[in-house]
Write a protein that holds these residues in place. Sequence first.
Motif, mmCIF file in Angstrom:
data_model
loop_
_atom_site.group_PDB
_atom_site.id
_atom_site.type_symbol
_atom_site.label_atom_id
_atom_site.label_comp_id
_atom_site.label_asym_id
_atom_site.label_seq_id
_atom_site.Cartn_x
_atom_site.Cartn_y
_atom_site.Cartn_z
ATOM 1 N N ARG A 47 9.047 2.144 10.683
ATOM 2 C CA ARG A 47 7.778 2.382 9.988
ATOM 3 C C ARG A 47 8.090 2.641 8.515
ATOM 4 N N ILE A 48 8.257 1.589 7.734
ATOM 5 C CA ILE A 48 8.626 1.729 6.326
ATOM 6 C C ILE A 48 7.456 1.309 5.448
ATOM 7 N N ILE A 49 6.973 2.232 4.619
ATOM 8 C CA ILE A 49 5.968 1.899 3.613
ATOM 9 C C ILE A 49 6.409 2.513 2.288
ATOM 10 N N PRO A 50 6.105 1.843 1.176
ATOM 11 C CA PRO A 50 5.379 0.580 1.127
ATOM 12 C C PRO A 50 6.232 -0.592 1.590
ATOM 13 N N THR A 51 5.601 -1.529 2.279
ATOM 14 C CA THR A 51 6.181 -2.840 2.521
ATOM 15 C C THR A 51 5.402 -3.802 1.643
ATOM 16 N N ILE A 52 6.112 -4.485 0.757
ATOM 17 C CA ILE A 52 5.449 -5.352 -0.221
ATOM 18 C C ILE A 52 5.807 -6.804 0.057
ATOM 19 N N LEU A 53 4.764 -7.628 0.172
ATOM 20 C CA LEU A 53 4.959 -9.055 0.380
ATOM 21 C C LEU A 53 4.767 -9.789 -0.942
ATOM 22 N N ILE A 54 5.771 -10.554 -1.338
ATOM 23 C CA ILE A 54 5.673 -11.396 -2.520
ATOM 24 C C ILE A 54 5.813 -12.835 -2.048
ATOM 25 N N ASN A 96 -1.588 -8.153 -10.245
ATOM 26 C CA ASN A 96 -2.611 -8.056 -9.209
ATOM 27 C C ASN A 96 -1.945 -7.879 -7.850
ATOM 28 N N PHE A 97 -2.504 -7.032 -7.010
ATOM 29 C CA PHE A 97 -1.971 -6.882 -5.663
ATOM 30 C C PHE A 97 -3.091 -6.493 -4.712
ATOM 31 N N GLU A 98 -2.944 -6.971 -3.486
ATOM 32 C CA GLU A 98 -3.881 -6.603 -2.434
ATOM 33 C C GLU A 98 -3.318 -5.388 -1.715
ATOM 34 N N LEU A 158 0.499 -5.217 -0.793
ATOM 35 C CA LEU A 158 1.168 -3.927 -0.616
ATOM 36 C C LEU A 158 0.602 -3.237 0.614
ATOM 37 N N TYR A 159 1.426 -3.096 1.650
ATOM 38 C CA TYR A 159 1.039 -2.350 2.842
ATOM 39 C C TYR A 159 1.470 -0.898 2.645
ATOM 40 N N GLY A 160 0.519 0.015 2.687
ATOM 41 C CA GLY A 160 0.862 1.412 2.453
ATOM 42 C C GLY A 160 -0.249 2.350 2.867
#
Length: 470
Positions: A133-140, A109-111, A87-89
């Motif tokens: 510039r979009i947050i959260p950007t979530i990588l799965i 669990n998430f980083e 999770l980028y935020g």
Amino acid sequence: MTQKIKMYGAEWCPDCRRTKGFFTQNNIEFEYINLDITPDASKLVEEYNNGKRIIPTVVIHETAHSNPQNHELAAILGINKQGTVKLYGADWCPDCRRAKRFLQDNQINFEFIDVENTEGASEYVMKVNNGKRIIPTILINDTPYSNPDNNKLTELLHIDKVTDTRIYDVLIVGGGASGLTTAIYAQRDRFDSIILEKKNIGGNAFITKKIENYPGFKEVSGPDLMDRMEQQAATLGAKIETGVEIVSIERVGNFFKVYTKSEEYRAKSIVISTGSTYRTLGIPGEAELIGSGIHYCATCDGAFYRDKEVIVIGGGNSALEEGMFLAGFCKKVTIIHRGEKFSADEIYTEKLTSFENIEVHLNKKPKEFIADSDGNFDKLIYSDNETEKEGELTADGVFTFIGLIPNTKPFEGFLNLSNSGHILTKNLNQTSVEGIFAAGDCRFGAIAQVAAATGEGVVASYGLKEYLKK
């Protein structure tokens, strides 16, 4: 963006072998530093561990972890049976808090990667979002998703949702100041309550950097005040769910069914405290550039413009307050307002004069937003109300504060609304449907202030108490 992982260990160390195996099994790249053959490595380990030589010591994004167990590494790095989640935020981002809470509530669990304090993170977010510039950007599993709502996360992570069959005494739609206050009073009266919030707990108050007119506080941050209210409601027993969007309400006998996008809830009474959202200008270029230089929340997105130049559109309390907040870390803030003078309270206009990096343009009407060759905001075209001549303002970003719209669309045709879309009420905030009450900015006649919102919640709680006693 490649995560920076260093592992300090030795070949003879059983836990080091375990940790290396965990990384290898989960295809995680890491730099291995062998204490036995690397000069000064032991000294670094001791510095990380307050003088103790503990191995393995794993450093992730400059944070050291002393002999972490596999389940701890899985939690830190976001490793699950469904895959890896990152999770980028940022801590100040409401939707980031909503997403983090959802993942935590569902034992995912998430980083967490802080875009402000992690090198290259902000640039990576813009890259995967085509410059936005979009947050959260979530990588799965390394696939990015831009601000996915809870329903989307449920689908992507294959989370099994259990239907809530309880009939609550009161269901509160909206977790801002009025909704939280309603829950506090309802729980104190021994009424079983649940709050369903579309985004983050705290509403618009949460994204207010500094509140100076709440009784008992000379000044208090919006997030701090809302966190305290949430903790109080939860401690008293209120159930709180975020990321839940209401679609419609139906009366069934002596209770109500509340339908969301994914499930339904039942309650004997309802309090609607859905608040309001920021009004848009509706001029050319605006819709296309939202997130690419055009914003409506300085607390949420202002940090992207540190040491840069921004434009603030509006002339009320919010516009000046947010403009001064931005001036605290932006190189220059230009405020443009269509009126001949500001409509803000005198205390704000007086404070404005103390900022050397704020420039004011009055009697100017915004006409069009222009993008640069990369599709990001470049300049604002405006017209002078007296001369009708056009001008332009160039900046790195724009923040618009021109009023609020009540969040009442799901209740059209079910409740009586004013021409402006606000919910009409009578005694004790009772709506046109018996057993349903309204509180806060969504109610006609309400004052858009945090202190007023808490009072609205108190009134609604007395209304539902009287109704439930019947």
